[in-house]
Write an enzyme that holds these catalytic residues in place. Structure first.
Site, mmCIF file in Angstrom:
data_model
loop_
_atom_site.group_PDB
_atom_site.id
_atom_site.type_symbol
_atom_site.label_atom_id
_atom_site.label_comp_id
_atom_site.label_asym_id
_atom_site.label_seq_id
_atom_site.Cartn_x
_atom_site.Cartn_y
_atom_site.Cartn_z
ATOM 1 N N GLY A 15 1.027 -0.611 -0.232
ATOM 2 C CA GLY A 15 -0.227 -0.005 -0.533
ATOM 3 C C GLY A 15 0.767 0.944 0.185
ATOM 4 C CG ASP A 38 -0.138 -6.125 -0.074
ATOM 5 O OD1 ASP A 38 -0.479 -4.710 0.726
ATOM 6 O OD2 ASP A 38 -1.921 -6.509 -0.238
ATOM 7 C CB ILE A 39 -4.718 -9.297 -0.027
ATOM 8 C CG1 ILE A 39 -5.780 -11.296 0.365
ATOM 9 C CG2 ILE A 39 -4.913 -8.284 -0.103
ATOM 10 C CD1 ILE A 39 -7.214 -10.247 0.768
ATOM 11 C CE1 TYR A 143 -8.939 4.005 7.944
ATOM 12 C CE2 TYR A 143 -9.446 6.431 7.766
ATOM 13 C CZ TYR A 143 -8.188 5.691 7.565
ATOM 14 O OH TYR A 143 -7.029 5.541 7.753
ATOM 15 C CB ILE A 173 0.720 9.605 4.011
ATOM 16 C CG1 ILE A 173 0.159 9.004 5.693
ATOM 17 C CG2 ILE A 173 1.738 10.088 3.375
ATOM 18 C CD1 ILE A 173 0.850 10.368 6.888
HETATM 19 C C1 AKB Z 1 -7.915 9.004 4.653
HETATM 20 O O1 AKB Z 1 -8.408 10.266 4.291
HETATM 21 O O2 AKB Z 1 -9.214 7.876 4.469
HETATM 22 C C2 AKB Z 1 -6.915 8.935 5.204
HETATM 23 C C3 AKB Z 1 -6.875 9.068 6.259
HETATM 24 C C4 AKB Z 1 -6.884 10.492 6.617
HETATM 25 O O3 AKB Z 1 -7.016 8.598 7.671
HETATM 26 N N1 AKB Z 1 -5.833 9.647 4.174
#
Ligand code: AKB
Length: 320
Positions: A15, A38-39, A143, A173
């Site tokens: 990734g 990695d998968i 998330y 990032i």
């Molecule tokens: C996302 O945008 O989902 C990631 C994060 C900020 O964890 N880059």
């Protein structure tokens, strides 16, 4: 690096972060001591051991840890924010069941763990400017929910089972080796590729959307410094606030234009705008600065200059 850390396994190694963390850790510990997993199958030859691993397969994970005599896991395999809203069950399974497999292996096999959290762990009730280390954590994305649970699990496994779990709340990032996938901050990477290839970019966030960001060399520096810190100096575990840059798409485009004057940007916000609007604009990372000497190197102009230098050179060779 601490009292352990010489035999490393990385999940999600192909990734965005894994592609650069793997060579960095191989520099530090030696190629043979860093097992990338990695998968997916790697597209290019690997410069060290590589194993296929689905983090939901606990048996395979434990077998690889044993076979390679691993003492530290960098657990990067995850579904990010935008994909997580489209596939919430998948996000929960990968991000929580995968993490549980790592934490239980760490408990039974005496491993150290690095597991990143994210600014997505915050939500609309959190103070958005200089977001404090300790604050309201009520994310609205799947998330983000998995990141809060992940932080809590890290503290739980430390307190209950003595597992040394460390991690930081990563901002977006920015990098130039492997593209990010499925995140809300991905625009800040895509924009460079499009600016260099086509001198145009259509941004999926509004021009005034300020988000915390960080250049990959600082991200790698943070991982190494946090894992290197003596455990006794750390008051937190998997939940350190981390700051480097904060900017909006308009400011980033203006900085790119200084290098590529013909660059044009337009804005067509989509469902990711609501996600970005629930996240902080800037982060208070005093705890990281005090407890493990965190200090980023790149500001916005330095990051943009380096990105354009690296990607521009690759484009000239036909590699973009
Ligand atoms: C996302 O945008 O989902 C990631 C994060 C900020 O964890 N880059």
């Amino acid at each position: 690096m601490g009292d352990k850390g010489s035999r490393v396994l990385i999940t999600g190694a192909l990734g965005q972060i894994g592609s650069e963390l793997t060579p960095r850790l191989r520099e530090l510990f030696g190629k043979e001591n860093v097992v990338a997993t990695d998968i997916r199958q790697p597209a290019v030859d690997q410069d060290g051991p590589f194993e296929t691993l689905d983090v939901l397969n606990e048996g395979d994970m434990r077998r690889l840890i044993k076979e390679h005599d691993i003492d530290t896991v960098y657990h990067l395999a995850a579904v990010l924010s935008a994909t997580g809203e489209q596939k919430p069950d998948l996000a929960w399974n990968i991000n929580i069941e995968g993490l549980m497999n790592v934490l239980n292996a760490a408990k039974d096999m005496k491993l150290r763990v690095f597991h990143p959290s994210s600014i997505a762990a915050f939500g609309p009730e959190t103070p958005r400017v200089l977001t404090p280390q300790e604050t309201v954590m009520k994310p609205r994305t799947m998330y983000g929910i998995t990141k809060v649970v992940g932080e809590l699990l890290g503290s739980y496994y430390f307190e209950k089972h003595g597992v040394d779990v460390r991690g930081a709340r990563l901002p977006g990032i920015i990098s130039n080796v492997a593209p990010p996938g499925g995140g809300t901050t991905d625009y800040a990477v895509e924009i460079f590729y499009e600016a260099i290839k086509h001198q145009r970019y259509t941004c999926f966030l509004r021009e005034d959307t300020v988000l915390p960001m960080m250049y990959m060399p600082d991200c790698l520096k943070a991982f190494v410094a946090l894992m290197d810190a003596p455990l006794s100096s750390l008051k937190h575990h998997g939940d350190y606030n981390l700051a480097a840059l904060s900017f909006n798409p308009r400011e980033l485009a203006a900085e790119i234009k200084r290098h590529i004057p013909e660059f044009e940007i337009e804005y067509k916000p989509d469902y990711r705008q609501a996600i970005a609007d629930s996240w902080p604009k800037s982060i208070d990372d005093l705890a990281s600065r005090e407890q493990w000497r965190w200090n980023p190197d790149y500001d916005l102009p330095a990051m943009v200059e380096d990105m354009i230098k690296v990607l521009g050179a690759r484009h000239k060779k036909g590699g973009l």
